[in-house]
Design an enzyme around this catalytic site. Structure first.
Site, PDB file in Angstrom:
ATOM      1  N   CYS A  46       0.817  -1.070  -0.063  1.00  0.00           N
ATOM      2  CA  CYS A  46       0.020  -0.071  -0.219  1.00  0.00           C
ATOM      3  C   CYS A  46       0.897   1.087   0.143  1.00  0.00           C
ATOM      4  O   CYS A  46       1.618   1.427  -0.850  1.00  0.00           O
ATOM      5  CB  CYS A  46      -0.871   0.028   1.097  1.00  0.00           C
ATOM      6  SG  CYS A  46      -0.227  -0.004   2.819  1.00  0.00           S
TER       7      CYS A  46
ATOM      8  N   ARG B  28      -2.272  -0.956   5.489  1.00  0.00           N
ATOM      9  CA  ARG B  28      -3.387  -1.311   4.839  1.00  0.00           C
ATOM     10  C   ARG B  28      -3.223  -2.931   4.291  1.00  0.00           C
ATOM     11  O   ARG B  28      -3.931  -3.624   4.135  1.00  0.00           O
ATOM     12  CB  ARG B  28      -3.919  -0.413   3.801  1.00  0.00           C
ATOM     13  CG  ARG B  28      -4.506   0.833   4.369  1.00  0.00           C
ATOM     14  CD  ARG B  28      -5.137   1.599   3.264  1.00  0.00           C
ATOM     15  NE  ARG B  28      -3.687   2.403   2.869  1.00  0.00           N
ATOM     16  CZ  ARG B  28      -3.789   3.500   1.743  1.00  0.00           C
ATOM     17  NH1 ARG B  28      -4.944   3.918   1.424  1.00  0.00           N
ATOM     18  NH2 ARG B  28      -2.757   3.972   1.358  1.00  0.00           N
TER      19      ARG B  28
END
Lengths: 147, 299
Positions: free
Chosen positions: B247, B252
């Protein structure tokens, strides 16, 4: 009433004298104490500017009153207490102060609070962005008022 | 001594149901011998505004990262940190956090780099616990420090470095950022510096599967059947693939790493923690722009 730079100095002292953990607690006190938006803004969220640099939804609005004093308003959710803490510090320091003094403040004070050690430098970016946007709004509005 | 594994029909289809606990389970096991609960949030103050009773705070920024080198803790520092939180090598650790458990997943991933055996995620994290009206407190728990051994960090099994990613172009790569970050559109306003990477776009051939596709609105993970639809049918992954996820800074993508490894049971899943803040500023590596993955030759 003390000037912006005097308030700044005393805030820097308050923070930097504390242990790292107590700096977080002081930031939490600021966070808990962020005032609600005044009614005329609470009803008009469209007037608020989003601080895009913060991942949490934080909004700000500035006004200039007839005496050329700046009014700063912030809104940030309870789930983003650090952001609320930053907003509350800026509100406490800068709200209801002469526009020229607000525009003249040395943004470096953010580095002198000693928060970088407590929360990491990356997280301070949001506070810098908030101050930067508040100053830009003030500048734009103060030009509009003059012309 | 490990705490018993939750037997929950809702988790039964997952490849590793033992990696999750429900809010009900945690509520009834708080205070169990051998259980340590940790809260890991994006917001460094959130824990102080109220947390699950007995939970200790662990901060991804100030504690899990080395403050000088861009890297995770050394083995010695990790042993000290865990000891200070009262965690032993055989403790059952349950981690939860804000933002649908992004940072909790990230912390869990770091624990796995050091091979901590029994570490589980609270399904739904902080949001679900609070939404259910469960109790939170500002009272800090009393922590009895523990002895944690110095173990070598494993940077190969679950972690990918940039050169490995470069060699992996054309093989299964998942970009979990938003579609705008993937395509390279910029949405920031004029006069504001973009403090992230110097180039916008994605790693060539990476498929776009935003992290939230693995999560429900209440921050819990989707069912196995739903995850298979997203990753197998939607992104073309296969159940025996060797996948790298990334990410912006690796948080994430830890969430996706968890879903692929523990819920779908893919044999090899690595998180590229350098992610776009590294790749998007690296000299001489190819990137792709736009909404298509791009080809191996794109540069």
């Amino acid at each position: 009433m003390s000037t912006v730079s005097e308030k700044l100095m005393s805030l820097v002292e308050d923070f930097s004298e504390l242990s790292i953990n107590d700096r977080l607690n002081l930031l939490l006190e600021f966070s808990d104490g962020l005032p609600e938006l005044p009614l005329h803004l609470a009803d008009h969220p469209d007037l608020l500017e989003r601080v895009e640099e913060c991942q949490s939804p934080v909004y700000l609005f500035v006004e200039i009153d007839e005496n050329r004093f700046g009014r700063l308003y912030f809104s940030a959710p309870r789930e983003a207490p650090t952001t609320r803490g930053f907003a509350s510090i800026l509100h406490e320091l800068l709200d209801n102060q002469p526009v020229d003094e607000i525009l003249a403040i040395d943004e470096d004070f953010i580095n002198r609070l000693g928060l970088a050690e407590a929360i990491s430098p990356l997280r301070l970016r949001g506070m810098r962005a908030m101050l930067h946007r508040a100053k830009r709004q003030l500048q734009e509005k103060s030009i509009a008022v003059r012309s | 001594m490990p705490v018993e594994i939750e037997t929950n029909p809702a988790f039964a289809d997952y490849a590793h149901p033992e990696a999750l606990v429900s809010t009900e389970w945690l509520a009834s096991h708080l205070g169990d011998a051998g259980l340590v609960v940790l809260e890991c949030d994006e917001d460094v103050l959130l824990y102080q505004t109220g947390h699950i009773a007995t939970a200790r705070k662990i901060d991804w920024h100030t504690e899990l990262n080395d403050s000088v080198t861009r890297d995770y803790l050394t083995s010695t520092a990790f042993a000290q940190l865990l000891g200070s939180k009262g965690i032993s090598r055989d403790s059952t650790v349950v981690i939860y956090g804000d933002k649908s458990n992004w940072w909790a997943s990230y912390a869990l991933w770091v624990f796995k780099l050091f091979g901590h055996e029994d570490v589980r995620l609270l399904n739904g994290g902080r949001e679900k616990w609070i939404a259910e009206g469960r109790e939170i407190t500002r009272e800090l728990p009393e922590v009895q420090t523990a002895e944690y051994p110095v173990v070598e960090r494993d940077d190969h099994t679950d972690r990918a470095y940039r050169d490995e990613v470069l060699a992996h172009i054309g093989l299964p790569l998942i970009d979990v950022r938003s579609p705008e970050e993937y395509s390279g559109e910029r949405t920031h306003m004029p006069n504001y510096p973009d403090e992230g990477a110097l180039r916008a776009g994605h790693i060539p051939t990476a498929k776009s599967v935003p992290w939230a596709k693995a999560a429900n609105d209440d921050a819990t993970f989707k069912t196995r059947a739903e995850l298979e639809k997203v990753y197998f049918e939607g992104a073309g992954l296969k159940s025996d693939d060797d996948v790298i996820s990334y990410c912006r800074i690796g948080e994430r993508s830890s969430h996706t790493w968890f879903a692929l490894k523990y819920l779908l049971g893919l044999p090899r899943v690595r998180n590229y923690d350098g992610s776009w803040t590294e790749w998007g500023s690296l000299v001489g590596v190819p990137i792709s722009k736009g909404s298509e993955p791009g080809s191996v030759l794109t540069s």
